[in-house]
Scaffold this motif. Structure first.
Motif, PDB file in Angstrom:
ATOM      1  N   UNK A  76     -15.299   6.934  24.684  1.00  0.00           N
ATOM      2  CA  UNK A  76     -15.963   6.099  23.679  1.00  0.00           C
ATOM      3  C   UNK A  76     -15.240   4.754  23.532  1.00  0.00           C
ATOM      4  N   UNK A  77     -13.909   4.781  23.506  1.00  0.00           N
ATOM      5  CA  UNK A  77     -13.135   3.540  23.446  1.00  0.00           C
ATOM      6  C   UNK A  77     -13.337   2.706  24.706  1.00  0.00           C
ATOM      7  N   UNK A  78     -13.391   3.374  25.855  1.00  0.00           N
ATOM      8  CA  UNK A  78     -13.592   2.680  27.130  1.00  0.00           C
ATOM      9  C   UNK A  78     -14.970   2.014  27.167  1.00  0.00           C
ATOM     10  N   UNK A  79     -15.968   2.749  26.735  1.00  0.00           N
ATOM     11  CA  UNK A  79     -17.341   2.247  26.759  1.00  0.00           C
ATOM     12  C   UNK A  79     -17.527   1.075  25.794  1.00  0.00           C
ATOM     13  N   UNK A  80     -16.991   1.209  24.585  1.00  0.00           N
ATOM     14  CA  UNK A  80     -17.147   0.176  23.557  1.00  0.00           C
ATOM     15  C   UNK A  80     -16.049  -0.886  23.613  1.00  0.00           C
ATOM     16  N   UNK A  81     -15.003  -0.623  24.372  1.00  0.00           N
ATOM     17  CA  UNK A  81     -13.803  -1.457  24.379  1.00  0.00           C
ATOM     18  C   UNK A  81     -13.340  -1.695  22.942  1.00  0.00           C
ATOM     19  N   UNK A  82     -13.234  -0.578  22.217  1.00  0.00           N
ATOM     20  CA  UNK A  82     -12.897  -0.605  20.797  1.00  0.00           C
ATOM     21  C   UNK A  82     -11.390  -0.489  20.613  1.00  0.00           C
ATOM     22  N   UNK A  83     -10.782  -1.596  20.235  1.00  0.00           N
ATOM     23  CA  UNK A  83      -9.349  -1.596  19.970  1.00  0.00           C
ATOM     24  C   UNK A  83      -9.060  -2.447  18.739  1.00  0.00           C
ATOM     25  N   UNK A  84      -7.895  -2.189  18.163  1.00  0.00           N
ATOM     26  CA  UNK A  84      -7.457  -2.896  16.969  1.00  0.00           C
ATOM     27  C   UNK A  84      -6.113  -3.542  17.278  1.00  0.00           C
ATOM     28  N   UNK A  85      -5.977  -4.797  16.922  1.00  0.00           N
ATOM     29  CA  UNK A  85      -4.727  -5.534  17.146  1.00  0.00           C
ATOM     30  C   UNK A  85      -4.013  -5.695  15.806  1.00  0.00           C
ATOM     31  N   UNK A  86      -2.731  -5.409  15.786  1.00  0.00           N
ATOM     32  CA  UNK A  86      -1.909  -5.596  14.593  1.00  0.00           C
ATOM     33  C   UNK A  86      -0.745  -6.505  14.979  1.00  0.00           C
ATOM     34  N   UNK A  87      -0.548  -7.551  14.211  1.00  0.00           N
ATOM     35  CA  UNK A  87       0.556  -8.471  14.457  1.00  0.00           C
ATOM     36  C   UNK A  87       1.732  -8.123  13.552  1.00  0.00           C
ATOM     37  N   UNK A  88       2.921  -8.347  14.040  1.00  0.00           N
ATOM     38  CA  UNK A  88       4.164  -8.076  13.313  1.00  0.00           C
ATOM     39  C   UNK A  88       4.241  -6.641  12.802  1.00  0.00           C
ATOM     40  N   UNK A  89       3.883  -5.714  13.641  1.00  0.00           N
ATOM     41  CA  UNK A  89       3.950  -4.302  13.282  1.00  0.00           C
ATOM     42  C   UNK A  89       5.334  -3.754  13.625  1.00  0.00           C
ATOM     43  N   UNK A  90       5.772  -2.789  12.838  1.00  0.00           N
ATOM     44  CA  UNK A  90       7.013  -2.073  13.128  1.00  0.00           C
ATOM     45  C   UNK A  90       6.631  -0.767  13.812  1.00  0.00           C
ATOM     46  N   UNK A  91       7.201  -0.539  14.976  1.00  0.00           N
ATOM     47  CA  UNK A  91       6.850   0.607  15.804  1.00  0.00           C
ATOM     48  C   UNK A  91       8.079   1.471  16.018  1.00  0.00           C
ATOM     49  N   UNK A  92       7.922   2.790  15.797  1.00  0.00           N
ATOM     50  CA  UNK A  92       9.010   3.737  16.028  1.00  0.00           C
ATOM     51  C   UNK A  92       8.465   4.883  16.876  1.00  0.00           C
ATOM     52  N   UNK A  93       9.075   5.105  18.043  1.00  0.00           N
ATOM     53  CA  UNK A  93       8.727   6.269  18.857  1.00  0.00           C
ATOM     54  C   UNK A  93       9.469   7.464  18.280  1.00  0.00           C
ATOM     55  N   UNK A  94       8.728   8.519  17.967  1.00  0.00           N
ATOM     56  CA  UNK A  94       9.321   9.616  17.220  1.00  0.00           C
ATOM     57  C   UNK A  94      10.008  10.683  18.062  1.00  0.00           C
ATOM     58  N   UNK A  95       9.423  11.112  19.137  1.00  0.00           N
ATOM     59  CA  UNK A  95      10.022  12.222  19.867  1.00  0.00           C
ATOM     60  C   UNK A  95       9.808  12.030  21.347  1.00  0.00           C
ATOM     61  N   UNK A  96      10.452  12.881  22.122  1.00  0.00           N
ATOM     62  CA  UNK A  96      10.316  12.797  23.566  1.00  0.00           C
ATOM     63  C   UNK A  96       8.905  13.131  24.011  1.00  0.00           C
ATOM     64  N   UNK A  97       8.678  13.026  25.285  1.00  0.00           N
ATOM     65  CA  UNK A  97       7.353  13.233  25.859  1.00  0.00           C
ATOM     66  C   UNK A  97       6.886  14.668  25.667  1.00  0.00           C
ATOM     67  N   UNK A  98       5.578  14.807  25.419  1.00  0.00           N
ATOM     68  CA  UNK A  98       4.966  16.122  25.333  1.00  0.00           C
ATOM     69  C   UNK A  98       3.652  16.076  26.090  1.00  0.00           C
TER      70      UNK A  98
END
Length: 151
Positions: A76-98
Motif C-alpha cells: 500500500x505504501x509502495x503503490x501510494x508512495x505514502x511517506x511522512x517526513x519529520x525534520x529535527x527528529x530524535x531517533x533511538x535504535x532500541x534493540x538488536x536485529x530481529x
C-alpha cells in the motif's frame, strides 16, 4: 531527498517480495517431499500420512497468510508512495536485529511532541541506544523508517 525516499520504498517492497518468493519455493519443496513420502509409502499407516499432509497444509497456509499480512501495508505504501517526513527528529535504535530474512530493528522517534515506534531494516552503521538527531522519512501504513539524514 524525494528520489532517495522513493528508491528506498521500492527496495523495501522488492525485499519483501523476494522473501515471499523464497517462502513460496520452500512451500513447494515441502509439498513435493510430502508427496514423495506418501507415494513411496515411507510412513506405514494412513493416519500418519493424513497427519503429515494436514501439518504441511496448515503450515503452508499459515506462512502464506503471515507473508500477506506483512506485505500488504508495504505494498500500500509502495503503490501510494505514502511517506511522512519529520525534520529535527530524535531517533533511538532500541534493540538488536530481529526477524528472519528481513531483519529489522525497533526504532523510537521523538518529534518534540510525540513518541513514535517504527521498524527499520537493519543498518549496521547505527549504534543501538544512541540518540541521533536529523531529518527522517517513514512509511505511513507499514511504519518503516526508510530514509534518514542525521546531523
Amino acid at each position: 531527498m524525494e528520489a532517495a525516499i522513493i528508491e528506498n520504498i521500492e527496495k523495501l517492497y522488492k525485499s519483501h517480495m523476494l522473501t515471499a518468493i523464497l517462502y513460496l519455493v520452500l512451500i513447494i519443496i515441502t509439498a513435493l517431499v510430502t508427496v514423495g513420502v506418501i507415494k513411496f509409502k515411507l510412513l506405514h499407516s494412513r493416519w500418519k500420512n493424513a497427519g503429515l499432509s494436514s501439518l504441511v497444509a496448515m503450515a503452508s497456509i499459515g506462512l502464506l497468510v503471515l507473508q500477506i499480512v506483512t506485505i500488504s501495508p508495504v505494498y500500500k505504501d509502495y503503490k501510494e508512495q505514502a511517506y511522512i517526513v519529520i525534520e529535527d527528529a530524535k531517533v533511538v535504535m532500541k534493540e538488536g536485529a530481529s526477524g528472519g530474512l528481513d531483519s529489522t530493528n525497533r526504532v523510537i522517534i521523538y518529534d518534540g511532541e510525540t513518541e513514535i515506534e517504527l521498524k527499520m531494516q537493519t543498518d549496521y552503521g547505527l549504534v543501538t541506544e544512541m540518540e541521533y538527531v536529523g531529518n527522517i522519512a517513514y512509511l505511513k501504513h507499514s511504519n518503516y523508517l526508510i530514509w534518514y539524514e542525521f546531523d
